[in-house]
Structure formats: C-alpha cells, structure tokens
Design a protein around this motif. Structure first.
Motif, PDB file in Angstrom:
ATOM      1  N   GLY A 147       0.826  -1.208   0.000  1.00 20.89           N
ATOM      2  CA  GLY A 147       0.000   0.000   0.000  1.00 20.89           C
ATOM      3  C   GLY A 147       0.857   1.254   0.000  1.00 20.89           C
ATOM      4  N   ALA A 148       1.942   1.220   0.771  1.00 16.76           N
ATOM      5  CA  ALA A 148       2.862   2.365   0.839  1.00 16.76           C
ATOM      6  C   ALA A 148       3.454   2.667  -0.538  1.00 16.76           C
ATOM      7  CB  ALA A 148       3.967   2.084   1.845  1.00 16.76           C
ATOM      8  N   LEU A 149       3.788   1.614  -1.281  1.00 11.55           N
ATOM      9  CA  LEU A 149       4.322   1.797  -2.635  1.00 11.55           C
ATOM     10  C   LEU A 149       3.293   2.458  -3.543  1.00 11.55           C
ATOM     11  CD1 LEU A 149       6.205  -1.594  -3.188  1.00 11.55           C
ATOM     12  CD2 LEU A 149       7.247   0.683  -3.135  1.00 11.55           C
ATOM     13  N   GLN A 150       2.030   2.040  -3.418  1.00 15.37           N
ATOM     14  CA  GLN A 150       0.962   2.642  -4.227  1.00 15.37           C
ATOM     15  C   GLN A 150       0.813   4.129  -3.907  1.00 15.37           C
ATOM     16  OE1 GLN A 150      -2.943   0.681  -4.633  1.00 15.37           O
ATOM     17  NE2 GLN A 150      -2.023  -1.158  -3.750  1.00 15.37           N
ATOM     18  N   VAL A 151       0.791   4.456  -2.604  1.00 13.79           N
ATOM     19  CA  VAL A 151       0.615   5.853  -2.190  1.00 13.79           C
ATOM     20  C   VAL A 151       1.771   6.711  -2.713  1.00 13.79           C
ATOM     21  CG1 VAL A 151       0.456   7.463  -0.244  1.00 13.79           C
ATOM     22  CG2 VAL A 151      -0.729   5.264  -0.136  1.00 13.79           C
ATOM     23  N   CYS A 152       2.999   6.222  -2.530  1.00 15.36           N
ATOM     24  CA  CYS A 152       4.169   7.003  -2.947  1.00 15.36           C
ATOM     25  C   CYS A 152       4.267   7.113  -4.471  1.00 15.36           C
ATOM     26  CB  CYS A 152       5.444   6.413  -2.355  1.00 15.36           C
ATOM     27  SG  CYS A 152       5.477   6.656  -0.576  1.00 15.36           S
ATOM     28  N   GLY A 153       3.691   6.141  -5.185  1.00 17.16           N
ATOM     29  CA  GLY A 153       3.629   6.235  -6.641  1.00 17.16           C
ATOM     30  C   GLY A 153       2.768   7.415  -7.070  1.00 17.16           C
ATOM     31  N   LYS A 154       1.702   7.665  -6.304  1.00 18.70           N
ATOM     32  CA  LYS A 154       0.794   8.781  -6.610  1.00 18.70           C
ATOM     33  C   LYS A 154       1.254  10.084  -5.969  1.00 18.70           C
ATOM     34  CE  LYS A 154      -3.307   5.900  -7.132  1.00 18.70           C
ATOM     35  NZ  LYS A 154      -4.587   5.468  -6.581  1.00 18.70           N
ATOM     36  N   ARG A 155       1.863   9.965  -4.779  1.00 19.77           N
ATOM     37  CA  ARG A 155       2.274  11.153  -4.018  1.00 19.77           C
ATOM     38  C   ARG A 155       3.682  10.938  -3.453  1.00 19.77           C
ATOM     39  NH1 ARG A 155      -3.421  12.940  -1.091  1.00 19.77           N
ATOM     40  NH2 ARG A 155      -4.554  13.102  -3.042  1.00 19.77           N
TER      41      ARG A 155
END
Length: 198
Positions: free
Chosen positions: A105-113
């Motif tokens: 999930g952290a990877l997904q968030v950092c991909g967007k932000r």
C-alpha cells in the motif's frame, strides 16, 4: 495556512504499531488518523467511520473506477483501501495525516504522491517480535510462523523508507515519531514559503 503532510507507518505484525499510534495521537491531538474503507462485515462493537468505512463490493469497485483511493488491496476475499477524500480534507485544513498501511500500500501511495513520508517501525530484536506475537495469544503457532516469515520479507524493504524507528519502549518510539514529524516541517521549501508570505 500550511498544508498538512502525509506520513505512512509500516512494520511487521506484532511490532506494536497500534499502541504506538494511540500514544502518538494523544501527544499530537491535531494529527488525523486515516480510517480505511473495507468490504468486510463489521465485527461486534465496530462503528462505521470510526474503525472502518464499511461499504459493499459494488460501491468499492465504483470508487476504484473513480480513482477515489490512494491505495487499495484485496485480502482474504475482502477489499481494503485508503479513501483520498478524508486525507485531502485533513491536509487542506493544515493537519498532518497518518496512514497505518502495509508495504504494498505504501508503494501505491508514494507512486501517486512521492512527497509522502514513510516510517518503518521495527521490533528491537527477532526474539522480541516472536515473544510479542506469542503473548498476544490470538494466533496459533503456525500462524505466528507465517507472520514471522512475512516480517522477514517486510524487513527486506525497510531500507527504502525515509525513517526507521525501533519500538523498544512505546515512549521512545513516540518521541522519535514526534521528532520526525516536527523535522519534516522544518524543510527549507516549507519554511521559506512562510517567510515570503506566499
């Protein structure tokens, strides 16, 4: 008014994230804890909007199509996700936001932000993690072994995080998290904006 920042807390099961976050939220009452959305049924005593935002699968899929989640995943037949709306509302009100999510999930968030600050919480030792998992008394020995195997995998990505906090005592871990959050607001870009009055 300065916009709030988003902080991600990740770490293996049994490391004490919930206890540390509860103490951090008491120390920083203005901190917004992001409540996840889920398609699983509420457990006894769980309140919609407090423990989770409960929704049916169709509503969840609709929100995926609308790109309404910062991250989402399917886990044991149920969807879980972080709604953007509440995070953005809190940040726009000048509040820092904390997400308690796994590495994927952290990877997904950092991909967007990419500006999101990631903090990994670790136990002081493997034997201590094993002791904490065992003393919780909620898992079978097989499940504990699965959790420990998963923790080993999670540790392999810990070096990609911005900060690494060892939860030896709750007080020390909270003090470090508090210091990290303060330091993140002392970055030149943010401070110079305040001075120039933009």
């Amino acid at each position: 008014m300065q916009k709030g920042k988003t902080f991600i807390i990740s770490g293996p099961s049994g490391v004490g994230k919930s206890t540390v976050l509860k103490a951090l939220l008491e120390k920083r009452p203005d901190l917004y804890f992001s409540v996840s959305a889920t398609t699983r049924d509420p457990r006894p005593g769980e309140v919609d909007g407090v423990h989770y935002h409960f929704m049916d699968v169709d509503a969840f899929r609709q929100r995926i199509a609308e790109d309404a989640f910062l991250e989402y995943a399917e886990y044991v037949g149920n969807f879980y996700g972080t709604p953007k709306r509440y995070v953005d509302e809190a940040m726009n009100a000048g509040r820092d936001v904390i997400l308690d999510i796994e590495i994927q999930g952290a990877l997904q968030v950092c991909g967007k932000r990419p500006e999101t600050v990631r903090i990994f919480i670790s136990p002081p030792s493997w034997s201590e993690l094993e002791r904490r998992l065992t003393e919780r008394g909620t898992d079978s020995p097989e499940k504990i072994q699965k959790r420990l195997l998963r923790a080993k995998v999670e540790f392999q990505t810990a070096h990609t995080y911005d900060y690494f906090v060892i939860n030896d005592t709750v007080e020390d871990a909270v003090e470090e998290l508090d210091a990290i959050m303060t330091a993140e607001h002392c970055k030149p870009a943010e401070r110079m904006e305040i001075i120039s009055g933009r």
